[in-house]
Design an enzyme around this catalytic site. Structure first.
Site, PDB file in Angstrom:
ATOM      1  N   HIS A  52     -71.743 104.678  84.029  1.00 18.95           N
ATOM      2  CA  HIS A  52     -70.731 105.001  83.016  1.00 18.95           C
ATOM      3  C   HIS A  52     -70.930 104.134  81.788  1.00 18.95           C
ATOM      4  CE1 HIS A  52     -68.787 101.618  85.056  1.00 18.95           C
ATOM      5  NE2 HIS A  52     -67.848 101.553  84.123  1.00 18.95           N
ATOM      6  N   HIS A  54     -69.257 101.829  79.982  1.00 19.74           N
ATOM      7  CA  HIS A  54     -68.696 100.517  79.648  1.00 19.74           C
ATOM      8  C   HIS A  54     -69.787  99.474  79.358  1.00 19.74           C
ATOM      9  CE1 HIS A  54     -64.559 101.507  81.615  1.00 19.74           C
ATOM     10  NE2 HIS A  54     -64.650 101.934  80.362  1.00 19.74           N
ATOM     11  N   ASP A  56     -70.203  96.378  80.031  1.00 15.99           N
ATOM     12  CA  ASP A  56     -70.734  95.512  81.101  1.00 15.99           C
ATOM     13  C   ASP A  56     -71.674  96.276  82.035  1.00 15.99           C
ATOM     14  OD1 ASP A  56     -68.298  96.827  82.009  1.00 15.99           O
ATOM     15  OD2 ASP A  56     -68.352  95.554  83.794  1.00 15.99           O
ATOM     16  N   HIS A  57     -71.936  97.550  81.713  1.00 14.93           N
ATOM     17  CA  HIS A  57     -72.875  98.354  82.501  1.00 14.93           C
ATOM     18  C   HIS A  57     -74.080  98.821  81.682  1.00 14.93           C
ATOM     19  CE1 HIS A  57     -70.103  98.771  86.025  1.00 14.93           C
ATOM     20  NE2 HIS A  57     -69.300  98.307  85.095  1.00 14.93           N
ATOM     21  N   HIS A 108     -62.188 106.517  86.611  1.00 18.05           N
ATOM     22  CA  HIS A 108     -62.299 105.251  85.874  1.00 18.05           C
ATOM     23  C   HIS A 108     -62.672 105.561  84.423  1.00 18.05           C
ATOM     24  CE1 HIS A 108     -63.279 101.054  85.079  1.00 18.05           C
ATOM     25  NE2 HIS A 108     -64.505 101.395  84.743  1.00 18.05           N
ATOM     26  N   ASP A 130     -68.031 101.584  88.910  1.00 25.41           N
ATOM     27  CA  ASP A 130     -66.656 101.076  88.953  1.00 25.41           C
ATOM     28  C   ASP A 130     -65.687 102.112  89.529  1.00 25.41           C
ATOM     29  OD1 ASP A 130     -67.584  98.793  87.786  1.00 25.41           O
ATOM     30  OD2 ASP A 130     -66.575  99.068  85.860  1.00 25.41           O
ATOM     31  N   HIS A 168     -68.940  95.398  91.021  1.00 24.37           N
ATOM     32  CA  HIS A 168     -68.198  94.137  90.846  1.00 24.37           C
ATOM     33  C   HIS A 168     -67.871  93.494  92.190  1.00 24.37           C
ATOM     34  CE1 HIS A 168     -67.246  94.413  86.476  1.00 24.37           C
ATOM     35  NE2 HIS A 168     -67.299  95.726  86.702  1.00 24.37           N
TER      36      HIS A 168
HETATM   37 ZN   LIG Z   1     -67.547  97.208  85.228  1.00 26.95          ZN
HETATM   38 ZN   LIG Z   2     -66.114 100.230  83.950  1.00 25.23          ZN
END
Ligand SMILES: [Zn+2]
Ligand SMILES: [Zn+2]
Length: 256
Positions: A52, A54, A56-57, A108, A130, A168
């Site tokens: 996805h 985001h 942090d990905h 999400h 996530d 995570h």
């Molecule tokens: Zn994440």
């Molecule tokens: Zn995420």
């Protein structure tokens, strides 16, 4: 085939799958730990899988691009650093002898996808970003409780031995919440003790297994009477799976 969880930021894992020569990484939010792992093991980067959009990905995708031999794969309905191969439900990606099936798992984010390898030789493998965490699930940023319930139901129906590679390390805080939902769940209490000792030893609690998640994860147990009752006590408006999930998710957001 080796499966490694590379820690990134404070609680992310970037999953790396390699055969001693080539590697595939999933959700590289940061390029540095990936580059270090590739160098240390003298591996080439064959492909990047993204679940996805985001930061942090996907934050490390740009910096990894120069050493990438193959493609970046990502969800068709999301904005991923271009260029990438857009994927949606039912698509298949073949990499390093693995056959990854794409599963749409909105909730999400709107276009979140998961990658499932049924495991022609080893145990099945799931990269779920996530959406599903051990003992919990992602927050509903762009989707509804109905969507998340549908997504989690599909993941829960995968073979029990499937290794669940979440993005995570949220397991201990999720399990603390899960105990509040189901104080009488003995399997959950045992699993919590196991995960606590893993963390004390500085080890990851992941990958989990689908069979374990079905026993301990309240978000996969929205039809279990004890979970329904706990959700009703927290204001669930109905007893359907999505109503229960919505109440659990709201409760978890405030839970300390
Ligand atoms: Zn994440
Ligand atoms: Zn995420």
């Amino acid at each position: 085939m080796d499966l490694i969880a590379l820690p990134a930021f404070t609680d992310n894992y970037i999953w790396m799958l390699h055969d001693g020569t080539d590697a595939v990484v999933v959700d590289p939010g940061d390029a540095a730990p990936v580059a270090a792992a590739l160098d240390e093991r003298r591996l080439a980067l064959a492909a990047i899988l993204v679940t996805h959009h985001h930061g942090d990905h996907v934050g490390g995708v740009y910096a990894l691009r120069p050493r990438l031999k193959g493609a970046v794969y990502g969800p068709r309905r999301e904005r991923i650093p271009e260029p990438f191969v857009p994927l949606a439900d039912g698509d298949v990606v073949e990499l390093l002898g693995h056959r990854f099936e794409v599963i749409d798992v909105p909730g999400h984010t709107a276009g979140h996808i998961a990658y499932f390898d049924a495991g022609r030789s080893g145990a099945p493998l799931l990269f779920c970003g996530d959406t599903l965490f051990s003992g919990g699930c992602g927050r509903l940023f762009e989707g509804t409780a109905e969507q998340m319930h549908g997504s989690l139901s599909r993941l829960a129906a995968l073979p029990g031995e499937t290794r669940v590679c979440c993005a995570h390390e949220y397991t201990l805080s999720n399990l603390k919440f899960a105990r509040a939902v189901e104080p009488g769940n003995a399997a959950l209490a045992r699993y919590q003790a196991e995960c606590e000792s893993l963390r004390t030893a500085g080890r990851a609690t992941l990958p989990s297994r689908v069979a374990v998640e079905r026993e301990v994860n309240p978000f996969l147990r929205c039809e279990v009477p004890a979970v329904v009752e706990a959700a009703r006590a927290q204001g669930a408006t109905g007893t359907a799976g999505a109503d229960v999930l919505a109440a659990l998710r709201r409760w978890k957001n405030e839970f300390r």
